[in-house]
Scaffold this active site. Structure first.
Site, PDB file in Angstrom:
ATOM      1  N   GLU A 159       5.488  -4.484   7.898  1.00  0.00           N
ATOM      2  CA  GLU A 159       4.376  -4.321   8.715  1.00  0.00           C
ATOM      3  C   GLU A 159       4.742  -3.686  10.268  1.00  0.00           C
ATOM      4  OE1 GLU A 159       2.047  -5.380   5.221  1.00  0.00           O
ATOM      5  OE2 GLU A 159       3.514  -6.143   6.517  1.00  0.00           O
TER       6      GLU A 159
ATOM      7  N   GLY B 262       0.742  -5.353   1.122  1.00  0.00           N
ATOM      8  CA  GLY B 262       0.097  -5.536   0.326  1.00  0.00           C
ATOM      9  C   GLY B 262       0.224  -5.998  -0.644  1.00  0.00           C
TER      10      GLY B 262
ATOM     11  N   ALA C  64       1.235  -1.261   0.180  1.00  0.00           N
ATOM     12  CA  ALA C  64       0.247  -0.288   0.469  1.00  0.00           C
ATOM     13  C   ALA C  64       1.217   1.136  -0.119  1.00  0.00           C
ATOM     14  CB  ALA C  64      -0.910   0.370   1.371  1.00  0.00           C
TER      15      ALA C  64
ATOM     16  N   GLU D  53       0.219  -9.789  -0.199  1.00  0.00           N
ATOM     17  CA  GLU D  53      -1.692 -10.002   0.081  1.00  0.00           C
ATOM     18  C   GLU D  53      -2.157 -10.053  -1.078  1.00  0.00           C
ATOM     19  OE1 GLU D  53      -2.090  -8.264   4.833  1.00  0.00           O
ATOM     20  OE2 GLU D  53      -1.454  -6.808   3.569  1.00  0.00           O
TER      21      GLU D  53
END
Length: 257
Positions: free
Chosen positions: A133, A110, A64, A113
């Site tokens: 993260e 992300g 992200a 993910e």
């Protein structure tokens, strides 16, 4: 220039992240565009398999975009970012069509993910994968904490997430995180070959097989069987007789077919 490229060619849907100058970091616009294209694929009869790629040579996706989510207030982050990402990645995972993720470079946060939402992951030999993260005081927020342990086991998932350390493509293959590791110049060709192999098979059989596997793995066998049984029953001779008897206000005469 669009941040997502999309096309359907020869029963294969191609989705490409197209923000190479930012290492394909996902921002709000990309979430919206991806959602629209995934919706198109979900409704498509032509598309039998999806290939998910990224432009550029350095990264599949580094996660992200920090600038996109750090500017949000806490409630907006929940409403407009985390929940939207969850809905999108869940939708990718639940697509009828198999999804192949082509990991050509760094696959982090992300981005990993997103790859985990695919069914099959092919990786270039020199890439690194990881969840960074906790090193910036947050946690995986788009499904990593449940999709990763489901794939490689809780112990290895905890090691990756708690340490924030990247792993190599070879380790990822050994752990079962990626299906195949290939030289970078063979990655796209192998992805296209596998997509053609899948697309050449009976599409409904492939889609039913995916639903059965996912239903069993995700503890949703009941809803999966209900969906398949409902579709089958609705097109039986007895279903036609049931509708006809209802319309004609008479007792049905079922044949068992």
């Amino acid at each position: 220039m669009s941040k997502i490229n999309f096309s359907v060619q020869g029963h294969i849907a191609h989705i490409q992240l197209n923000r190479p100058e930012k290492l394909n970091a996902i921002d709000r616009d990309m979430l919206v565009e991806l959602s629209e294209y995934v919706e198109q694929v979900d409704r498509s009869v032509e598309a039998r398999v999806v290939v998910l790629r990224a432009s550029g040579e350095r990264a599949f996706c580094v996660g992200a975009d920090i600038h996109a989510w750090t500017s949000l207030a806490p409630l907006d982050m929940w409403r407009r970012w985390i929940r939207d990402g969850h809905r999108l990645f869940d939708r990718i995972s639940a697509l009828r069509q198999p999804v192949i993720a082509v990991l050509n470079g760094f696959t982090l946060g992300g981005g990993l993910e997103l790859a985990l939402a695919a069914d099959i992951r092919l990786a270039a030999a020199e890439i690194e994968l990881g969840f960074p993260e906790v090193s910036i005081a947050t946690v995986p927020g788009w499904g990593g904490t449940h999709r990763l342990p489901a794939l490689i086991g809780a112990g290895r998932a905890k090691q990756m997430i708690f340490s924030a350390q990247r792993i190599s493509a070879a380790t990822a293959e050994h752990w079962g995180l990626v299906n195949e590791v290939l030289p970078p110049d063979q990655l796209d060709g192998r992805a296209d070959e596998l997509a053609r192999q899948i697309a050449a098979n009976a599409p409904l059989a492939v889609q039913f097989a995916k639903q059965a596997i996912n239903g069993a793995l995700q503890g949703a066998a009941g809803s999966t069987l209900e969906a398949l049984a409902g579709a089958l029953a609705a097109h039986s001779q007895d279903a036609q007789e049931g509708l006809a008897s209802f319309s004609e206000r008479r007792s049905p005469d079922y044949s068992g077919n």
